[in-house]
Design a protein around this motif. Structure first.
Motif, short mmCIF file in Angstrom:
data_model
loop_
_atom_site.label_atom_id
_atom_site.label_comp_id
_atom_site.label_asym_id
_atom_site.label_seq_id
_atom_site.Cartn_x
_atom_site.Cartn_y
_atom_site.Cartn_z
N ASP A 33 0.80 -1.23 0.00
CA ASP A 33 0.00 0.00 0.00
C ASP A 33 0.84 1.28 0.00
O ASP A 33 0.30 2.38 -0.11
N THR A 78 -3.95 -1.11 -2.10
CA THR A 78 -4.46 -1.63 -0.83
C THR A 78 -5.20 -2.94 -1.06
O THR A 78 -6.06 -3.02 -1.94
N THR A 91 -8.39 -5.84 -4.28
CA THR A 91 -7.51 -4.71 -4.02
C THR A 91 -8.07 -3.45 -4.66
O THR A 91 -9.02 -3.49 -5.45
#
Length: 401
Positions: A33, A78, A91
């Motif tokens: 991330d 993420t 994601t």
């Protein structure tokens, strides 16, 4: 076989490299991330914070390496959830399918409870590059800094701040610094080191709240005192990052629970590094260290490809404070005897942990020879006589005999 690694720190980089070194020809995707490739974290609170290490030297692998190894690296991405039935990671960049998934999610800093001023500007945590980049401009000579927490992160930050000319007070709610991780003898050496550099250390000192309207103006203690503060650093420990794993229904026990091979309660999902716990000597262990991140990640890579090996950790740690280096080998939990050995100079020496005559661990401050000897003994399962350890007339290398 498509292997996905969720989390892009030291463990992820080590695992991806090991998979290719072992001959895995299938796809490898690493998801992180943060906006940059995997980098070293220990220098963040030391050399990088002091401005002695540029960002380029923090990076573990250059962009060309990832391309040469044909590893897909998704930065600034993420991972929200894991669909175990479909074998996909959801994601911010879309669904990423996997045949085997490894979780190398690390840990996150603990925060203050609501109502204690934890949202004020000028209160800093130290965990990732963004944290340090926010902190660096605030470390200006002559300012007042309060460090909350007397563990290694707080002590390292205090050392850097003093080196940059700030006035530093460190508060610890426990009766002494390093209470969870080191013997009183080690803590005493570190306390003496910091006090010699002008840090005020307040032990058995609890925090009530951080005072200020928009940003930190002071730190209120449980005894009513108000410490002046232009900024504060929160170093009260970390928690393993388990949210995604828990939502997926994986077993959580002091981290993401793995078996001795690094496999979670889902046979297609593995874990390694700070977020993972594993069985060791009849207990469930979780280690927060670079050594564990590398060793466990490489073992998981091997086991993903059918290795079938048990994880046997060889714990080692280090902490740089001022011009001093504390090196630690082994784990001192459960010791019944402490033996100290003097070193050279005002700030040096070693602390040896024994249980029923067995050497468990060594803490060595500015004493690399004691550290290396102790580490070799521990890894070989050998124990020197405690009386000889304490006898400064016995050369440390003779303890290997």
């Amino acid at each position: 076989m498509q292997i996905v690694i969720l989390g892009a720190g030291q463990a992820a980089a080590s695992m991806a490299a090991k998979l290719r070194a072992l001959g895995h020809q299938g796809g490898i995707t690493v998801i992180g991330d943060e906006p940059i490739p995997p980098y070293q974290r220990p220098p963040l609170s030391k050399a990088y914070l002091l401005g002695k290490m540029p960002l380029a030297r923090l990076t573990l692998r250059g962009p060309e390496w990832w391309a040469e190894q044909d590893i897909r690296l998704l930065t600034d991405t993420t991972g929200f959830s894991i669909d175990r039935q479909a074998r996909q990671v959801q994601t911010s960049a879309g669904a990423v399918p996997y045949d085997q998934l490894a979780l190398t999610l690390g840990a996150r800093p603990r925060r203050l409870p609501p109502g204690m001023g934890g949202d004020l500007a000028g209160l800093h945590a130290i965990r990732n590059l963004a944290d340090i980049d926010r902190l660096r401009p605030e470390l200006q000579a002559g300012r007042d800094l309060v460090v909350i927490g007397g563990g290694y992160i707080g002590l390292e930050a205090a050392a850097v701040a003093r080196m940059l000319g700030l006035r530093v007070t460190l508060i610890e709610s426990a009766p002494r610094i390093l209470a969870r991780v080191a013997a009183p003898e080690t803590a005493a050496m570190i306390r003496k080191l910091h006090e010699s550099h002008g840090v005020t250390i307040c032990e058995s000192t609890a925090l009530t709240r951080i005072e200020g309207s928009q940003r930190v103006e002071g730190v209120r203690l449980a005894d009513g005192r108000l410490l002046a503060a232009d900024l504060a650093i929160l170093g009260i420990g970390v928690d393993p990052e388990t949210e995604v794993a828990a939502q997926a229904g994986l077993r959580i026990e002091n981290g993401i629970a793995c078996d001795s091979h690094g496999r979670t309660s889902d046979p297609a999902i593995w874990a390694a590094g700070d977020c993972a716990s594993f069985p060791w000597q009849g207990q469930r262990m979780r280690l927060e260290s670079v050594g564990n991140a590398i060793d466990m990640a490489e073992l998981v890579a091997e086991n993903m490809l059918g290795g079938g090996r048990d994880y046997q950790p060889k714990p080692w740690f280090w902490s740089d404070q001022y011009d001093a280096k504390l090196q630690i080998a082994g784990l001192g939990h459960g010791h019944d005897r402490i033996v100290t050995r003097p070193g050279d100079g005002a700030h040096g020496g070693s602390v040896w942990y024994f249980r029923e005559g067995q050497l468990l661990a060594v803490d060595a401050l500015n004493d690399a020879r004691a550290y290396m000897v102790g580490k070799r003994l521990i890894e070989a399962g050998r124990s020197p006589d405690a009386e000889r350890v304490a006898d400064a007339s016995v050369p440390v290398k003779d303890l290997l005999a």
